[in-house]
Design an enzyme around this catalytic site. Sequence first.
Site, PDB file in Angstrom:
ATOM      1  N   TYR A 143      -3.206  -7.651   3.497  1.00  0.00           N
ATOM      2  CA  TYR A 143      -2.941  -8.129   4.857  1.00  0.00           C
ATOM      3  C   TYR A 143      -2.932  -9.651   4.939  1.00  0.00           C
ATOM      4  O   TYR A 143      -2.432 -10.228   5.901  1.00  0.00           O
ATOM      5  CB  TYR A 143      -3.976  -7.576   5.848  1.00  0.00           C
ATOM      6  CG  TYR A 143      -3.846  -6.083   6.112  1.00  0.00           C
ATOM      7  CD1 TYR A 143      -2.826  -5.344   5.534  1.00  0.00           C
ATOM      8  CD2 TYR A 143      -4.741  -5.418   6.942  1.00  0.00           C
ATOM      9  CE1 TYR A 143      -2.703  -3.992   5.754  1.00  0.00           C
ATOM     10  CE2 TYR A 143      -4.622  -4.050   7.172  1.00  0.00           C
ATOM     11  CZ  TYR A 143      -3.604  -3.355   6.578  1.00  0.00           C
ATOM     12  OH  TYR A 143      -3.483  -2.003   6.807  1.00  0.00           O
ATOM     13  N   LYS A 194      -6.833   2.218  -6.726  1.00  0.00           N
ATOM     14  CA  LYS A 194      -5.683   2.837  -7.389  1.00  0.00           C
ATOM     15  C   LYS A 194      -5.548   2.183  -8.760  1.00  0.00           C
ATOM     16  O   LYS A 194      -4.505   1.608  -9.113  1.00  0.00           O
ATOM     17  CB  LYS A 194      -4.442   2.618  -6.499  1.00  0.00           C
ATOM     18  CG  LYS A 194      -3.215   3.379  -6.910  1.00  0.00           C
ATOM     19  CD  LYS A 194      -3.263   4.866  -6.631  1.00  0.00           C
ATOM     20  CE  LYS A 194      -2.006   5.540  -7.111  1.00  0.00           C
ATOM     21  NZ  LYS A 194      -2.123   7.008  -7.214  1.00  0.00           N
ATOM     22  N   ASP A 226      -5.345   8.248  -3.433  1.00  0.00           N
ATOM     23  CA  ASP A 226      -4.589   9.453  -3.046  1.00  0.00           C
ATOM     24  C   ASP A 226      -5.514  10.676  -3.072  1.00  0.00           C
ATOM     25  O   ASP A 226      -5.509  11.501  -2.152  1.00  0.00           O
ATOM     26  CB  ASP A 226      -3.362   9.661  -3.940  1.00  0.00           C
ATOM     27  CG  ASP A 226      -3.600   9.337  -5.403  1.00  0.00           C
ATOM     28  OD1 ASP A 226      -4.686   8.819  -5.734  1.00  0.00           O
ATOM     29  OD2 ASP A 226      -2.715   9.609  -6.232  1.00  0.00           O
ATOM     30  N   ASP A 250      -8.254   0.767   6.016  1.00  0.00           N
ATOM     31  CA  ASP A 250      -7.623   0.904   7.323  1.00  0.00           C
ATOM     32  C   ASP A 250      -7.160   2.350   7.511  1.00  0.00           C
ATOM     33  O   ASP A 250      -7.426   3.000   8.532  1.00  0.00           O
ATOM     34  CB  ASP A 250      -6.427  -0.060   7.380  1.00  0.00           C
ATOM     35  CG  ASP A 250      -5.869  -0.218   8.778  1.00  0.00           C
ATOM     36  OD1 ASP A 250      -6.412   0.404   9.706  1.00  0.00           O
ATOM     37  OD2 ASP A 250      -4.887  -0.967   8.935  1.00  0.00           O
ATOM     38  N   ASP A 254      -9.316   5.650   9.662  1.00  0.00           N
ATOM     39  CA  ASP A 254      -8.711   6.374  10.791  1.00  0.00           C
ATOM     40  C   ASP A 254      -8.728   7.875  10.536  1.00  0.00           C
ATOM     41  O   ASP A 254      -9.011   8.666  11.441  1.00  0.00           O
ATOM     42  CB  ASP A 254      -7.274   5.908  11.028  1.00  0.00           C
ATOM     43  CG  ASP A 254      -7.202   4.834  12.098  1.00  0.00           C
ATOM     44  OD1 ASP A 254      -8.196   4.089  12.230  1.00  0.00           O
ATOM     45  OD2 ASP A 254      -6.178   4.740  12.798  1.00  0.00           O
TER      46      ASP A 254
END
Length: 359
Positions: A143, A194, A226, A250, A254
Site C-alpha cells: 500500500y 506467500k 491462500d 486487510d 475482513d
Amino acid sequence: MTKSGTVAILPGDGIGPEVIEQAVRVIEHLNQHAGAGLVCEHAPVGGTAYDLHGHPLPAETLALAKRSDAILLGAVGGPKWESLPRELRPERALLALRSEMNLFANLRPAILFPELVAASTLKPEVVSGLDLMIVRELTGGIYFGKPRGIRTEADGTRTGFNTMVYNETEIRRIAEAAFQISRLRQRRVCSVEKANVLEVSELWREIVSDVGRGYPDVQLSHMYVDNASMQLIKAPKQFDVIVTSNLFGDILSDAASMLTGSIGMLPSASLDANQKGMYEPVHGSAPDIAGRNVANPLATILSVAMMLRSTFGRSDLATRIENAVRQALAIGHRTRDIAAAGDPVSGTNEMGDAVIAAL
Ligand code: NAD
C-alpha cells in the site's frame, strides 16, 4: 480521581458521535466507580472537522491526538463529503493519523459471543468459542511501496504496478508485537505470507522465525495466505494470533470479522512501538442509520476495553467491560443488527444503559 492517562475523543461523522457517546459514558462510569483515572478531551475529525475548519484533520485535532496517551475514534465519512478533492475527504484523516503517529500494528480481534452464534453465517460448531486476533502490519507493504503508478508503454498499452516491500526492521517490530500479544493469550502465533512465490515473504518468514527464537514459550507456525484464507472459513478456531502484512491482513481480517456475524460488534486497535494507540470500531459511519438511535455501540465500547488493556495496562477493567457486554447480551439486549426475527430491539442508548448497569 487520580489521573492515569489522557484520551483524545474523536467522534467523527454519521453514527460516530452516537456510539462514542455510549463509550464515553462507560469511561466516566469507570472513572467514578473504579478509579480508571482517564481524562477525556474531544476534537472534531473527518467531514465534521471539514465543515468546521475546512480540513478533515485540523492541526488542533492532530496536536491533541499526539499529546494524548490514546485516541478513541468513532467513524468518518458520508455522502455529503464524497465529491470533495481526495486530500480533503474524511478518510484522509485516518490515513494521516496512522502515518503521523506511526501506528504500525493493527489489532483486530474476532470474538464470537455465545449469545450471537446464530448471527454467524457459519455452522455453530465451526464458530462457537471463536477468539482469534489478527495482527496486521499497517504502515508498510504494497500500500505504500514505491515505485507505483500506471505507465503507458511504447506501443500505447498501459501497465499498472505496485511494489510489495518490507525491510527487516518493519518485519521485526510487527513480529515482536504479535509475540507480545500472544503472551496475553494462548501463546500461539501463525505467520501468514506467500514465501513459496514472493521474495518479500521469504524475508518475512526468516525474520519472524528469528524473532520467534526470543519467545521459546510461544508456538510459531507459518502458513501461505491462500491456505490461511481457506482455513479461516474451514476451521477458524485453530488460530490464536495471526501476524501478517498490510495487504494480506486487510483481506483476512475482513473475512475473519464476518465469522462473528455483525460488524457492529468488532473493535480494533492501531498501536505504535510504545503501546500508544488509536482505538476504533471496525465499522464505518453508517450514514443509512445515523441519528436514529439504532446503531450498535458495542464495537466502540469493546474498543475502550482494548484501550484499557493495551495502552493503560488495565486488563482488570478491560475484562470488566467485556463481561458487562456479555451480560447485556445474556439478558437479551439486542440492537437491530444482531437481533433475530421476533427479538425485542434495544436502541443505541438502551444498549449503553444495559452495559453500564452490568458494570
Ligand atoms: P459501514 O460500516 O458504515 O456500514 C455498512 C453496513 O453496516 C450499513 O448497512 C450500516 O448500517 C451497518 N452498520 C455499520 N455499523 C453499524 C453499527 N454500529 N450498528 C449497526 N449497523 C451498523 O460501511 P459503508 O456503508 O461502506 O461506509 C459508510 C461510510 O463510512 C463511507 O463514507 C465510508 O468511507 C466510511 N467508512 C469509514 C470507516 C472508518 O471511519 N474507520 C471505515 C469504513 C467505512
